[in-house]
Structures are given as C-alpha cells and as structure tokens.
Scaffold this motif. Structure first.
Motif, PDB file in Angstrom:
ATOM      1  N   PRO A 191      47.530  33.964  37.973  1.00 26.82           N
ATOM      2  CA  PRO A 191      47.607  33.026  36.847  1.00 26.82           C
ATOM      3  C   PRO A 191      46.333  32.198  36.721  1.00 26.82           C
ATOM      4  O   PRO A 191      45.604  31.984  37.678  1.00 26.82           O
ATOM      5  N   GLY A 192      46.100  31.714  35.498  1.00 27.89           N
ATOM      6  CA  GLY A 192      44.931  30.873  35.254  1.00 27.89           C
ATOM      7  C   GLY A 192      43.642  31.677  35.263  1.00 27.89           C
ATOM      8  O   GLY A 192      43.640  32.885  35.026  1.00 27.89           O
ATOM      9  N   GLY A 193      42.547  31.006  35.536  1.00 26.83           N
ATOM     10  CA  GLY A 193      41.258  31.684  35.564  1.00 26.83           C
ATOM     11  C   GLY A 193      40.559  31.639  34.223  1.00 26.83           C
ATOM     12  O   GLY A 193      41.150  31.286  33.198  1.00 26.83           O
ATOM     13  N   PRO A 194      39.283  32.026  34.190  1.00 27.46           N
ATOM     14  CA  PRO A 194      38.465  31.883  32.983  1.00 27.46           C
ATOM     15  C   PRO A 194      38.570  33.050  31.997  1.00 27.46           C
ATOM     16  O   PRO A 194      37.971  32.992  30.933  1.00 27.46           O
ATOM     17  N   LEU A 195      39.298  34.101  32.355  1.00 32.19           N
ATOM     18  CA  LEU A 195      39.318  35.290  31.498  1.00 32.19           C
ATOM     19  C   LEU A 195      40.234  35.085  30.305  1.00 32.19           C
ATOM     20  O   LEU A 195      41.413  34.748  30.445  1.00 32.19           O
TER      21      LEU A 195
END
Length: 234
Positions: A191-195
């Motif tokens: 979950p999350g992250g810059p993609l």
C-alpha cells in the motif's frame, strides 16, 4: 510485497549525463569506476532513486541467446533496454529480501509471466562489490523486479544543491492491452508509495515528480528524462 525501487532512463553518454545533472544542481554518483562506468545513480534520502544507463543498440542481437538461457521475458527485456533513443525506459519494483526465490514463486503462481531469476553484480567506484538479483516480466513494457542490494547502497546522507529531496510521484501509463497483465503484477504491490497509474496509448513511465525543486529543469540537459514541473511553476 513489492514497492517502487527505481526508474531507469536510457542515455547515449553517461559521462555527459553526470556533467549535465551536476550542473543542474544534482548530486550524481557513477555506478562503477568512472573510466568504465555504464550507469550513474541519482539517490535521494528516501524512496525511489533514478538510474541512468547506456547500452549499445547492438545488444539487441543478444535477445535470443538471453531468452534461451533465462526465458523469453529476459530476452525481450534486454532488447527493450538496448533499443536506441534516450528517455525513460523501465521501472523496477523491489522486495526487501536479498533473494528472489519466494517472489518468483509467488508471481508465477498468481499468473505473472516471469523469467528465471538472474544474478547481477557491479563493483562500485570505491571497489566494493554489490550483488543483487532480478527477474523480467512479460510483456517487457511492464515493470521488472529486483531484490534488495547486498550490501545496501543508499548513501547515509544525500544533499542536492538544487533542493531536490525525494521522488513524490512516478506516473506510469498503462495501455489497455497491458491492463490485465499489469493488474496481476500490481496485486503484489504494498500500500501507498509514489506510483500512480493512468490509462495511456502505450505502457511506460510518463514523468517523475521531485519534492523540493523550485525551478524548471532545462529539458535540453535531461537526456530524455521528463520531470513534472514544480508546484509553483505549473
């Protein structure tokens, strides 16, 4: 689970890249001794980094030998990397483990088409040996997968004179024909992250957004990389 590791930009001359990006206010380091380096790394204090690499177009002739040894996904990936033209060329997803055995099994079991696991190594400018593993996916337009580096490679301190702090977004376009294959791979992302993902005519990295920049970067010196304009310049 996988997370965004780094964005790869194909370039014609890695030494010109290092010169231009340093003059643009970035701190770049060669992947190996400068006199024989074929890549350069743009690190940030956290999150994904950017790798600039050069690879002669003649390496496309190794597609079938590579496919015979590691699988068609590996041969197609090499041909894609060696295709001429500067610019964003690939996106790497990483595991936290130094070996890809479990990741390979999980990806294959879920329906992701993958190559055999390949071992990589390079010798840093300081002489230290770096080891890692990677595997290719099909179609070759999709992100590929790398292991954690042994030993870890992120510098303890990263300061860019132009103010860049970290990658806030990697915008990836996905074509309709690749959507099912991409979604199968993306199910393994944490979950999350810059993609961020959007529909596109062709699959590939669209642009990268950096936190901390206040000025536009001269596109003539970016060697095909595309960065989103700073918030105050949009």
């Amino acid at each position: 689970m996988l997370r965004c590791s780094h964005v790869l930009c194909k370039v014609d001359d890695v030494h010109a890249v290092v010169r231009d990006y340093r003059e643009l206010g970035f701190t770049l380091e060669y992947g190996s001794a400068p006199q024989r380096a074929h890549n350069a790394l743009l690190w940030f204090a956290e999150g994904p980094f950017i790798e600039f690499f050069q690879l002669p177009s003649a390496f496309r002739a190794l597609k079938w030998p590579m496919a015979a040894r590691y699988g068609l996904a590996a041969g197609e990936r090499l041909a894609r990397w060696a295709h001429p033209r500067e610019g964003w060329r690939d996106l790497a997803l990483e595991t936290e483990e130094p070996e890809l055995g479990r990741a390979h099994a999980a990806l294959a079991a879920s329906g992701v088409r993958v190559s055999r696991v390949m071992n990589g190594r390079r010798t840093r400018p300081d002489g230290a040996l770096v080891r890692y593993q990677f595997l290719a996916t099909r179609p070759a337009r999709l992100p590929f997968v790398v292991s954690a580096y042994r030993p870890p490679q992120r510098p303890a301190t990263v300061v860019h004179p132009n103010g860049a702090r970290h990658v806030t977004r990697v915008r990836l376009g996905v074509a309709q024909d690749d959507r099912t294959a991409f979604d199968t791979l993306a199910a393994h992302l944490g979950p999350g992250g810059p993609l961020t993902v959007e529909d596109a005519a062709t699959t590939g990295v669209v642009d990268v957004e950096l936190d901390g920049l206040s000025d536009l970067l001269d596109p003539a010196r970016l060697h095909g990389a595309v960065f989103a304009a700073p918030a105050g310049k949009r």
